[in-house]
Motif scaffolding. Structure first.
Motif, short mmCIF file in Angstrom:
data_model
loop_
_atom_site.label_atom_id
_atom_site.label_comp_id
_atom_site.label_asym_id
_atom_site.label_seq_id
_atom_site.Cartn_x
_atom_site.Cartn_y
_atom_site.Cartn_z
N THR A 211 18.21 139.54 24.34
CA THR A 211 17.38 140.23 24.84
C THR A 211 16.40 138.66 26.30
N PHE A 215 15.22 140.86 29.19
CA PHE A 215 14.01 140.50 30.10
C PHE A 215 14.69 140.35 31.49
N ARG A 216 15.65 140.26 32.17
CA ARG A 216 15.81 140.03 33.07
C ARG A 216 16.26 141.22 34.26
N ASN A 218 14.66 143.77 33.84
CA ASN A 218 12.73 144.49 33.54
C ASN A 218 12.60 144.21 34.45
N LEU A 225 6.74 144.81 32.02
CA LEU A 225 7.00 143.47 30.84
C LEU A 225 7.93 142.71 31.48
N GLY A 226 8.85 143.11 32.73
CA GLY A 226 9.56 142.32 33.53
C GLY A 226 8.76 140.80 34.27
N ALA A 229 7.05 138.20 31.35
CA ALA A 229 8.61 138.06 30.74
C ALA A 229 8.68 136.64 31.94
N LYS A 230 8.75 136.93 33.00
CA LYS A 230 9.05 136.18 34.27
C LYS A 230 7.87 134.74 34.30
N MET A 233 10.04 132.79 31.35
CA MET A 233 10.95 132.32 31.69
C MET A 233 11.19 131.45 32.82
N VAL A 239 9.07 134.13 25.57
CA VAL A 239 8.62 135.13 25.63
C VAL A 239 7.46 135.11 24.51
N THR A 244 8.38 140.66 22.83
CA THR A 244 9.60 140.04 22.63
C THR A 244 10.33 141.08 21.07
N MET A 247 9.66 145.03 22.15
CA MET A 247 10.75 145.07 23.22
C MET A 247 12.81 145.57 22.12
#
Ligand code: AMP
Length: 369
Positions: A211, A215-216, A218, A225-226, A229-230, A233, A239, A244, A247
């Motif tokens: 996961t 995320f990375r 994205n 989504l990216g 999440a950023k 993170m 997240v 999550t 996804m």
């Protein structure tokens, strides 16, 4: 799960849902027929339970009788319908409602219409508790449909598989026979999950879903989504679950034909573990094991700082963020050990040593599954 003859079936429609559906059908039909006294005709054998429950819920006077047709041989609906017991009373001028437990191909219905062709009934209506639209090949109108269901073989509530299962009060669905091996690779950040997953996925022909990597990816591609999440993170926080879980579901769906999965970095919370169980259950599969890499915190911090020199990961570069990720792990994630241990699925493995040695330790556990 139940076993009938050689096949396994999983719960599909609960008794309470069936009851509510029949209640609705009885109400709807009684409203339509107003003061008529209908003759309900059940198609044996499958409909006996439905007819019995239906007429108990039917709020007005009615008559009940049965005809007996046979269509199923094993799992397939055959074209060849046998009339075993036909009509035994004169129905001319009457309003007849056929009560079927299930309509799939519609072949049985063809025979029903042939039976009634010369009966001079006032009206002939078709009511079915279950209907498989994907399998239906005829044009006959279905006047009342309880529930539409996918084209999968079901048993229970009057329906059988080679004679068994009619007595079950709820509906079960055939489990698919494809067998998957699904492993949760567990451990704190820096335990080596990603490194080991890369070896194990080749060795066991499994799909690796990380996961964190998704995320990375994205974030790199600046997706919505990216962006979402950023912010979490970068601080070393988790997240939110629903983001999550959605996804993860999508990633699993993308690999529908997989032999199985290595989940890396998922689940991290109880809600995620439950969502994963549900997802696997929908696939007629399960998580076979949680294999945990056990590494002490100071080694983790050292490893992550070292990785940060080359990984380009913001969350690897700063010791306080690393420590926050480890704290998050103990606060929210470590409890999952109990979740899987309660199901006898937890296997701890020493995560300190060289890469090959650790792969060997993990393989030993996987080979036992
Ligand atoms: P990882 O690459 O597994 O160390 O994950 C890096 C970061 O991605 C974590 O610190 C979280 O912010 C986020 N993340 C990855 N997996 C999950 C998950 N299952 N639940 C919530 N956040 C996650």
């Amino acid at each position: 799960m139940i076993k009938l003859h050689d096949l396994e079936f999983k719960p599909f429609i609960e008794q309470s849902a069936i009851e509510a559906c029949i209640e609705r059908m009885a109400h709807e039909i009684s409203m339509d027929l107003s003061d008529e006294v209908p003759v309900f005709i059940g198609i044996l054998n499958g409909s006996f339970m439905f007819v019995s429950d239906f007429v108990k819920k039917y709020p007005k006077p009615c008559e009940v009788t049965f005809i007996k047709l046979a269509s199923y041989e094993g799992l397939k609906s055959t074209e060849d319908i046998h009339r075993l017991i036909g009509l035994t009373q004169d129905l001319s001028g009457r309003t007849v409602v056929i009560l079927e437990d299930i309509i799939d191909s519609g072949n049985t219905l063809g025979e029903v219409y042939r039976i009634f062709k010369n009966e001079n009934v006032k009206a002939l209506k078709i009511a079915t508790l279950f209907f498989k639209p994907e399998a239906y090949k005829k044009d006959y109108k279905l006047h009342y449909v309880g529930m539409e269901i996918p084209n999968k073989f079901i048993v229970g509530y009057g329906l059988d598989y080679d004679g068994l299962g009619r007595d079950l009060p709820e509906i079960y669905q055939l489990k698919s026979t494809q067998h998957m091996t699904n492993i949760v690779l567990f451990g704190p950040p820096g335990a080596g999950k990603g490194t080991q997953a890369n070896y194990l996925k080749e060795k066991y022909n499994l799909v690796h879903i990380s996961t964190g990597d998704v995320f990375r990816f994205n974030i790199k591609n600046e997706t919505a989504l990216g962006m979402l999440a950023k912010s979490y993170m970068d601080k070393g926080e988790l997240v939110p679950d629903q983001v999550t879980i959605d996804m993860l579901n999508a990633e699993v769906e993308k690999n529908a034909g997989a032999n199985g999965f290595i989940f890396d970095g998922f689940p991290r919370t109880n809600a995620q573990a439950e969502a994963l169980d549900n997802l696997m259950n929908e696939k007629d599969s399960q998580i076979d094991a949680m294999i945990a890499l056990e590494v002490n915190d100071e080694i983790l911090v050292k490893r992550l700082l070292e990785r940060g020199k080359t990984s380009g990961r913001k969350d690897d570069a700063d010791e306080s963020i690393i420590r926050n990720r480890i704290t998050e792990y103990y606060k929210k994630t470590a409890v999952l050990k109990e979740y899987y241990a309660a199901q006898n699925k937890y296997y701890g493995v020493d995560g300190v040593g060289n890469i090959d040695e650790i792969t060997e330790r993990l393989s030993k556990e996987i080979d036992k599954l």
